[in-house]
Design a protein around this motif. Sequence first.
Motif, short mmCIF file in Angstrom:
data_model
loop_
_atom_site.label_atom_id
_atom_site.label_comp_id
_atom_site.label_asym_id
_atom_site.label_seq_id
_atom_site.Cartn_x
_atom_site.Cartn_y
_atom_site.Cartn_z
N ALA A 74 -25.85 26.90 43.10
CA ALA A 74 -26.86 27.60 42.30
C ALA A 74 -28.04 26.66 42.10
N THR A 75 -29.24 27.21 42.18
CA THR A 75 -30.46 26.43 42.02
C THR A 75 -31.21 26.91 40.79
N PHE A 76 -31.75 25.95 40.02
CA PHE A 76 -32.48 26.27 38.80
C PHE A 76 -33.79 25.50 38.76
N THR A 77 -34.78 26.08 38.11
CA THR A 77 -36.06 25.40 37.86
C THR A 77 -36.42 25.59 36.40
N TRP A 78 -37.29 24.71 35.88
CA TRP A 78 -37.78 24.81 34.52
C TRP A 78 -39.15 24.16 34.47
N GLU A 79 -39.81 24.31 33.35
CA GLU A 79 -41.14 23.72 33.16
C GLU A 79 -41.08 22.64 32.10
N ALA A 80 -41.93 21.64 32.27
CA ALA A 80 -42.06 20.60 31.25
C ALA A 80 -42.61 21.22 29.98
N ASN A 81 -42.20 20.67 28.86
CA ASN A 81 -42.66 21.19 27.58
C ASN A 81 -42.72 20.01 26.62
N GLY A 82 -43.90 19.53 26.32
CA GLY A 82 -44.03 18.37 25.45
C GLY A 82 -44.17 17.11 26.26
N ALA A 83 -43.80 15.99 25.67
CA ALA A 83 -44.04 14.68 26.26
C ALA A 83 -42.92 14.19 27.18
N ALA A 84 -41.86 14.94 27.32
CA ALA A 84 -40.73 14.49 28.14
C ALA A 84 -41.13 14.36 29.61
N THR A 85 -40.62 13.32 30.25
CA THR A 85 -40.86 13.12 31.68
C THR A 85 -39.57 13.08 32.46
N ASN B 247 -20.49 22.65 44.66
CA ASN B 247 -19.03 22.63 44.47
C ASN B 247 -18.57 23.60 43.39
N LEU B 248 -19.22 24.75 43.31
CA LEU B 248 -18.82 25.77 42.35
C LEU B 248 -17.75 26.66 42.96
N THR B 249 -17.06 27.40 42.12
CA THR B 249 -16.02 28.33 42.56
C THR B 249 -16.62 29.73 42.62
N ALA B 250 -16.29 30.47 43.68
CA ALA B 250 -16.81 31.83 43.85
C ALA B 250 -16.36 32.73 42.70
N ALA B 251 -17.22 33.69 42.36
CA ALA B 251 -16.93 34.69 41.34
C ALA B 251 -16.55 34.09 40.00
N THR C 214 -21.36 32.99 40.07
CA THR C 214 -21.46 32.78 41.52
C THR C 214 -21.07 34.07 42.24
N ASP C 215 -21.55 34.19 43.46
CA ASP C 215 -21.27 35.38 44.26
C ASP C 215 -19.78 35.47 44.59
#
Length: 167
Positions: A76-87, A111-115, A141-142
Motif C-alpha cells: 500500500a502506498t500513502f502520501t501526505w502534506e507537510a503541515n507546520g515546521a516539521a521536516t 509484506n502485507l497480508t491479502a484481504a 488489502t486486495d
Amino acid sequence: EYIVVVKDAEVNWDNAVTATETSAELKGLNGLTDYGFYVRATYPENGASEYAQAEFATIAYAPANLTAGEITTTTATFTWEANGAATQYQWSTDGENWSAAQEELTATVTNLTAATTYTFSVRAYYAEGKYSEPVTQDFTTDCDTFVLPFEENFEKAGALPNCWDAE
C-alpha cells in the motif's frame, strides 16, 4: 527596544533584534520546543531598562491530507502534506513500531497480508521523543486471486479462496 528569543541558553543581548513595534512575529522556530522571549526598552541617555520575560512552547502540527494510493494484496502506498515546521516524518501500520525518520512525504508499506484491514499512521517527527499526534487512515488489502482448478469441497479448512465467505 530590543528583543531576544532563546532556547536552552543564557540571554545574550548581543544577538538581540532591534524592533520599534510592540509586537513581533517569530519565525523559524522548532516544533515541540521550549523558548524564552525577552524584551527591554533602550533609552539614548539612560541605557536599557530591566527586561520582561515570557516562556512559551511551540506546538507540533500533524501532517495534512493523508491519502492512500495504490493498494494491492501485499503493498500500500500513502502520501501526505507537510503541515507546520516539521521536516521529518515517521509512519506505522500498528501504531507501535515506527519507521525511521524520513524527509519524504510518501511511504510504501510492504509484506502485507491479502484481504486484511490495517491502520496506516503518520506523524511529524521533531526529535527523539518529540513528535505530533499521528494522522491515521484504515485500509484493506486486495483479495488474493486463486488459480483453477480449485478445491471443490468448500467444507475443508482453507479450501475457500481468500475473501470468500462460506454460507
